[in-house]
Design an enzyme around this catalytic site. Sequence first.
Site, PDB file in Angstrom:
ATOM      1  N   TYR A  99      36.648   5.633  54.686  1.00  0.00           N
ATOM      2  CA  TYR A  99      37.022   6.640  55.683  1.00  0.00           C
ATOM      3  C   TYR A  99      35.983   6.723  56.785  1.00  0.00           C
ATOM      4  CZ  TYR A  99      40.608   8.468  52.522  1.00  0.00           C
ATOM      5  OH  TYR A  99      41.710   8.617  51.726  1.00  0.00           O
ATOM      6  N   ARG A 135      38.556   8.276  46.758  1.00  0.00           N
ATOM      7  CA  ARG A 135      38.643   6.820  46.920  1.00  0.00           C
ATOM      8  C   ARG A 135      37.437   6.177  46.245  1.00  0.00           C
ATOM      9  NH1 ARG A 135      40.281   4.854  52.906  1.00  0.00           N
ATOM     10  NH2 ARG A 135      42.517   4.871  52.716  1.00  0.00           N
ATOM     11  N   ASP A 177      45.774   4.996  43.139  1.00  0.00           N
ATOM     12  CA  ASP A 177      45.715   5.361  44.554  1.00  0.00           C
ATOM     13  C   ASP A 177      47.057   5.129  45.260  1.00  0.00           C
ATOM     14  OD1 ASP A 177      45.136   5.850  47.168  1.00  0.00           O
ATOM     15  OD2 ASP A 177      43.289   4.681  47.225  1.00  0.00           O
ATOM     16  N   SER A 217      47.114   4.624  49.146  1.00  0.00           N
ATOM     17  CA  SER A 217      46.799   3.263  49.587  1.00  0.00           C
ATOM     18  C   SER A 217      47.945   2.297  49.312  1.00  0.00           C
ATOM     19  CB  SER A 217      45.517   2.757  48.899  1.00  0.00           C
ATOM     20  OG  SER A 217      44.406   3.468  49.407  1.00  0.00           O
ATOM     21  N   GLN A 267      41.216   3.440  41.819  1.00  0.00           N
ATOM     22  CA  GLN A 267      42.080   2.535  42.587  1.00  0.00           C
ATOM     23  C   GLN A 267      43.467   2.299  41.967  1.00  0.00           C
ATOM     24  OE1 GLN A 267      39.897  -0.989  43.703  1.00  0.00           O
ATOM     25  NE2 GLN A 267      38.883   0.097  45.367  1.00  0.00           N
TER      26      GLN A 267
HETATM   27  P1  NAD Z   1      42.687   4.294  56.154  1.00  0.00           P
HETATM   28  O1  NAD Z   1      41.775   5.467  56.064  1.00  0.00           O
HETATM   29  O2  NAD Z   1      42.629   3.269  55.089  1.00  0.00           O
HETATM   30  O3  NAD Z   1      42.506   3.560  57.548  1.00  0.00           O
HETATM   31  C1  NAD Z   1      42.344   4.261  58.723  1.00  0.00           C
HETATM   32  C2  NAD Z   1      41.298   3.485  59.518  1.00  0.00           C
HETATM   33  O4  NAD Z   1      41.200   4.067  60.808  1.00  0.00           O
HETATM   34  C3  NAD Z   1      39.918   3.509  58.898  1.00  0.00           C
HETATM   35  O5  NAD Z   1      39.498   2.183  58.654  1.00  0.00           O
HETATM   36  C4  NAD Z   1      39.056   4.196  59.944  1.00  0.00           C
HETATM   37  O6  NAD Z   1      37.754   3.694  60.018  1.00  0.00           O
HETATM   38  C5  NAD Z   1      39.851   3.875  61.194  1.00  0.00           C
HETATM   39  N1  NAD Z   1      39.531   4.727  62.345  1.00  0.00           N
HETATM   40  C6  NAD Z   1      39.221   6.049  62.365  1.00  0.00           C
HETATM   41  N2  NAD Z   1      38.968   6.430  63.625  1.00  0.00           N
HETATM   42  C7  NAD Z   1      39.119   5.343  64.411  1.00  0.00           C
HETATM   43  C8  NAD Z   1      38.983   5.111  65.799  1.00  0.00           C
HETATM   44  N3  NAD Z   1      38.631   6.093  66.630  1.00  0.00           N
HETATM   45  N4  NAD Z   1      39.188   3.860  66.256  1.00  0.00           N
HETATM   46  C9  NAD Z   1      39.521   2.847  65.423  1.00  0.00           C
HETATM   47  N5  NAD Z   1      39.664   3.010  64.097  1.00  0.00           N
HETATM   48  C10 NAD Z   1      39.466   4.248  63.608  1.00  0.00           C
HETATM   49  O7  NAD Z   1      44.158   4.902  56.244  1.00  0.00           O
HETATM   50  P2  NAD Z   1      45.514   4.136  55.923  1.00  0.00           P
HETATM   51  O8  NAD Z   1      45.876   4.425  54.514  1.00  0.00           O
HETATM   52  O9  NAD Z   1      45.441   2.743  56.413  1.00  0.00           O
HETATM   53  O10 NAD Z   1      46.518   4.932  56.832  1.00  0.00           O
HETATM   54  C11 NAD Z   1      46.474   4.769  58.233  1.00  0.00           C
HETATM   55  C12 NAD Z   1      47.480   5.690  58.919  1.00  0.00           C
HETATM   56  O11 NAD Z   1      48.810   5.326  58.571  1.00  0.00           O
HETATM   57  C13 NAD Z   1      47.342   7.155  58.515  1.00  0.00           C
HETATM   58  O12 NAD Z   1      47.538   7.977  59.655  1.00  0.00           O
HETATM   59  C14 NAD Z   1      48.458   7.366  57.525  1.00  0.00           C
HETATM   60  O13 NAD Z   1      48.881   8.705  57.441  1.00  0.00           O
HETATM   61  C15 NAD Z   1      49.488   6.477  58.148  1.00  0.00           C
HETATM   62  N6  NAD Z   1      50.584   6.080  57.277  1.00  0.00           N
HETATM   63  C16 NAD Z   1      51.787   6.106  57.871  1.00  0.00           C
HETATM   64  C17 NAD Z   1      52.882   5.747  57.165  1.00  0.00           C
HETATM   65  C18 NAD Z   1      54.203   5.739  57.879  1.00  0.00           C
HETATM   66  O14 NAD Z   1      55.193   5.457  57.274  1.00  0.00           O
HETATM   67  N7  NAD Z   1      54.196   6.031  59.156  1.00  0.00           N
HETATM   68  C19 NAD Z   1      52.769   5.381  55.816  1.00  0.00           C
HETATM   69  C20 NAD Z   1      51.506   5.337  55.231  1.00  0.00           C
HETATM   70  C21 NAD Z   1      50.390   5.692  55.981  1.00  0.00           C
END
Ligand code: NAD
Length: 391
Positions: free
Chosen positions: A235, A128, A136, A139, A133
């Site tokens: 992250y 990242r 990515d 994202s 970007q």
């Molecule tokens: P990201 O890394 O951009 O965001 C995750 C956020 O969670 C980060 O800002 C991090 O600081 C925060 N975080 C970590 N631990 C935490 C805690 N204990 N309390 C509060 N916040 C906390 O990731 P993303 O790209 O936004 O993806 C988020 C989730 O969505 C991932 O699990 C990803 O696999 C999932 N996702 C799901 C789908 C779906 O269709 N279900 C699609 C895309 C992504």
Amino acid sequence: MIVGVVRETFPGERRVALTPAVIPNLTRAGFRVVVEAGAGEAAGFDDAAYAEKGAEIAAGRDEVFGRADVLVQVRGYGANPEAGRADLSRLRPGQVLIGFLDPIANPEAAAELAAREVTAFALELLPRITRAQPMDALSSQATVAGYKAALLAAEALPKLFPMLITAAGTITPAKVFVIGAGVAGLQAIATARRLGAVVSAYDVRPAAKEEAESVGARFIELPLETAGVEAGGGYARPMDEEFYRRQRELMGQVVAEHDAVIATAMVLGRRAPVLVTAEMVRGMRPGSVIVDLAAERGGNCELTRPGETVEVNRVKIIGAVNLPATVPYDASQMYARNVTNFLLHVLGGSGKPDLSDEITRETLLVRSGEVVSPRVRQLLGLPPVPAPSAD
Ligand code: NAD
């Protein structure tokens, strides 16, 4: 060099790896593109649209695998472990594979790809960094998922999202709490706000406060020690169980006060932290909704079941999986741009990957019969790979 696009075979997958709009970017750079007939249909792109932009249409999957030097997929083997297995025998030594390959959750699939002697790039491993970007894909797809998560919450809630002042009285707005203000979380906040909800958000990374506020959320401050939590690239580092226990304790009341919770918290390469317990769900008002975007990684809610909606105490817990596939037209356009930028970056010059480049090196999963990604080798219990040759 011929780039091949095949129909996605993961159950429910409607995206396609390349869309007609990006074909000229590749042909201008000297690539030829062969698309399996019908590959873009479920995403809204018919064969004629590809042909018009200069792609060749191949009658069958075998023809694409047979002719392509580079295969681009949304979910390649690893990210499509069951249906994707049939493609393993179609791959030939030296062929390049680019796509989501889910190597952290499924490192064994990487070993099987290595046995086919292909060169595979996993887009999940993209660093990242600013330069990366435009490539990515995680994202871009998380943005789509965040948007869709807000819509799912609005749809499942027995309340309106916006405040309405009508002759039939005043309706108060729904209260939405977004846990994790990363890529998906920020888009969920923005979408819920546009639908009129009052949105709060929490993230362990202090830097997320300003970002969440900029898209319209009230940031919830919790008295937790978060020094050193920032792992770079947006992250968070994994915290110990005592931290999560305290976080759950502090968040219990916040969760109870909201009508909808959209959970997106994640730590790279780990199971999702459990932040909403069964007890916290019992503390929510009947009719409330949790959309758990982390469902595929074990879930941020203890009661989440991936791909299912569970109802406990009249609270719905939606274990959302593969949401980008539910918005295939735009999700594919975004993915196609990412993958095209990546392909041009990695193979656009001499046609050979330059391993001195961070983006190329980090995403390279498999090469010359070996799993080469240090992280994935570690997961497989393999010793560090010998220094790569220059070719
Ligand atoms: P990201 O890394 O951009 O965001 C995750 C956020 O969670 C980060 O800002 C991090 O600081 C925060 N975080 C970590 N631990 C935490 C805690 N204990 N309390 C509060 N916040 C906390 O990731 P993303 O790209 O936004 O993806 C988020 C989730 O969505 C991932 O699990 C990803 O696999 C999932 N996702 C799901 C789908 C779906 O269709 N279900 C699609 C895309 C992504």
